[in-house]
Design a protein around this motif. Sequence first.
Motif, short mmCIF file in Angstrom:
data_model
loop_
_atom_site.label_atom_id
_atom_site.label_comp_id
_atom_site.label_asym_id
_atom_site.label_seq_id
_atom_site.Cartn_x
_atom_site.Cartn_y
_atom_site.Cartn_z
N GLU A 1 -13.56 16.14 -6.97
CA GLU A 1 -13.86 16.67 -5.64
C GLU A 1 -14.43 15.56 -4.74
O GLU A 1 -14.03 15.43 -3.58
CB GLU A 1 -14.87 17.81 -5.76
N LYS A 2 -15.36 14.76 -5.29
CA LYS A 2 -15.95 13.67 -4.51
C LYS A 2 -14.90 12.62 -4.15
O LYS A 2 -14.95 12.04 -3.05
CB LYS A 2 -17.09 13.03 -5.30
N LEU A 3 -13.95 12.37 -5.05
CA LEU A 3 -12.88 11.43 -4.74
C LEU A 3 -12.03 11.98 -3.60
O LEU A 3 -11.66 11.24 -2.67
CB LEU A 3 -12.01 11.19 -5.97
N GLY A 4 -11.73 13.27 -3.66
CA GLY A 4 -10.96 13.89 -2.58
C GLY A 4 -11.68 13.79 -1.25
O GLY A 4 -11.06 13.52 -0.21
N ASP A 5 -13.01 14.00 -1.27
CA ASP A 5 -13.80 13.88 -0.05
C ASP A 5 -13.71 12.47 0.52
O ASP A 5 -13.56 12.26 1.73
CB ASP A 5 -15.27 14.21 -0.33
N HIS A 6 -13.81 11.48 -0.39
CA HIS A 6 -13.76 10.08 0.03
C HIS A 6 -12.41 9.74 0.68
O HIS A 6 -12.35 9.10 1.75
CB HIS A 6 -14.02 9.18 -1.18
N PHE A 7 -11.33 10.19 0.03
CA PHE A 7 -10.01 9.94 0.57
C PHE A 7 -9.83 10.61 1.93
O PHE A 7 -9.30 10.01 2.88
CB PHE A 7 -8.93 10.43 -0.40
N GLU A 8 -10.27 11.86 2.03
CA GLU A 8 -10.11 12.56 3.30
C GLU A 8 -10.91 11.87 4.41
O GLU A 8 -10.45 11.79 5.56
CB GLU A 8 -10.56 14.02 3.15
N GLU A 9 -12.08 11.39 4.06
CA GLU A 9 -12.90 10.67 5.05
C GLU A 9 -12.17 9.44 5.57
O GLU A 9 -12.12 9.21 6.80
CB GLU A 9 -14.23 10.27 4.40
N ARG A 10 -11.60 8.66 4.66
CA ARG A 10 -10.91 7.44 5.08
C ARG A 10 -9.61 7.76 5.82
O ARG A 10 -9.24 7.09 6.80
CB ARG A 10 -10.60 6.57 3.86
N LEU A 11 -8.88 8.78 5.36
CA LEU A 11 -7.64 9.15 6.02
C LEU A 11 -7.88 9.74 7.40
O LEU A 11 -7.10 9.53 8.34
CB LEU A 11 -6.86 10.15 5.14
N GLU A 12 -8.99 10.45 7.52
CA GLU A 12 -9.37 11.00 8.83
C GLU A 12 -9.62 9.86 9.81
O GLU A 12 -9.17 9.88 10.96
CB GLU A 12 -10.63 11.85 8.68
N ALA A 13 -10.35 8.84 9.34
CA ALA A 13 -10.65 7.69 10.20
C ALA A 13 -9.38 6.94 10.59
O ALA A 13 -9.29 6.35 11.67
CB ALA A 13 -11.62 6.76 9.49
N ALA A 14 -8.37 6.98 9.72
CA ALA A 14 -7.12 6.27 9.99
C ALA A 14 -6.15 7.11 10.81
O ALA A 14 -5.05 6.64 11.15
CB ALA A 14 -6.46 5.87 8.67
N GLY A 15 -6.52 8.36 11.15
CA GLY A 15 -5.65 9.21 11.95
C GLY A 15 -4.51 9.82 11.17
O GLY A 15 -3.47 10.18 11.74
N PHE A 16 -4.69 9.96 9.85
CA PHE A 16 -3.60 10.47 9.01
C PHE A 16 -3.33 11.95 9.26
O PHE A 16 -2.17 12.39 9.24
CB PHE A 16 -3.96 10.25 7.53
N PHE A 17 -4.37 12.74 9.49
CA PHE A 17 -4.21 14.18 9.62
C PHE A 17 -3.75 14.55 11.04
O PHE A 17 -4.53 14.97 11.90
CB PHE A 17 -5.53 14.89 9.27
N PHE A 18 -2.46 14.37 11.25
CA PHE A 18 -1.87 14.61 12.57
C PHE A 18 -0.47 15.17 12.37
O PHE A 18 0.26 14.72 11.47
CB PHE A 18 -1.82 13.30 13.37
N PRO A 19 -0.11 16.18 13.16
CA PRO A 19 -0.89 16.85 14.19
C PRO A 19 -1.93 17.81 13.59
O PRO A 19 -1.85 18.15 12.42
CB PRO A 19 0.16 17.63 14.98
N GLU A 20 -2.83 18.23 14.41
CA GLU A 20 -3.93 19.07 13.96
C GLU A 20 -3.45 20.36 13.32
O GLU A 20 -4.07 20.87 12.38
CB GLU A 20 -4.85 19.38 15.16
N THR A 21 -2.33 20.89 13.79
CA THR A 21 -1.81 22.15 13.26
C THR A 21 -1.39 22.03 11.79
O THR A 21 -1.31 23.03 11.07
CB THR A 21 -0.61 22.63 14.08
N LYS A 22 -1.09 20.82 11.34
CA LYS A 22 -0.67 20.61 9.95
C LYS A 22 -1.77 20.04 9.08
O LYS A 22 -1.58 19.86 7.87
CB LYS A 22 0.54 19.68 9.90
#
Length: 247
Positions: A187-208
């Motif tokens: 779970e902590k690894l997933g949090d870390h990845f999501e944090e870094r991917l969020e900073a890189a703009g990976f989660f786009f578009p917001e609807t997905k």
Amino acid sequence: MTHDTPEPAFVLVRPQMGENIGASARAMFNFGLSHMRVVAPRDGWPNERAVALASGAGRVLDRAGVVGTVAEAIRDCTYVFATTGRGRGLTKPIVSPERAMAQARAIHAEGGKVAVLFGPERAGLENEDVALANAIISVPVNPDFPSINLAQCVLLTAYEWRRAGVEVPPEVMELARTDFASGLEVEKLGDHFEERLEAAGFFFPETKAGHMRVSLRNMWARLALTRADVQTLHGVLRQMVRWKERG
């Protein structure tokens, strides 16, 4: 020629080469078998080449009984299998090595004694040999090239004997000095990845974004990560951030 251990006697009938006797002994011992009988070996007995090829399984040769005929070799046995790949015109059950060794274990469990005959290298067992057997073992080989080396046939049969008596899991995970990661560590690894991917703009578009996060979490769970894996991936993420900051 009796033994206390309930296991079949592997009878090498008129073997021609000491090397094949030694290799057969090694194959037997690989799978916990040690009761060898040798019928009229061409090059005499004891055989230095057999000892050389046994390579650690010399005790099988030391205990081997050497006799002059097949009838003598199976005199104390209650059921005999003959290994052959050719049609013999004899009415006998024909079984696979797997089935034969399962039957052998059942026979031994009832107090019987089993022997398995293996023929000489050049032409295999003669009809007179096969006639003394209760059943035939046939290996499902390539019909265009059915000949099997003596030691190979011994190994196949010994393997099936071992497999019939030992529970062998079809798949295991060998852990190299580490344990599987806990749910919290993943779970902590997933949090870390999501944090870094969020900073890189990976989660786009917001609807997905929600579906993408679930897919990533599913991937981490599916990978069966070890603690070492988790630590390595955390390190990869940290190093990527440091590299970006230095740039």
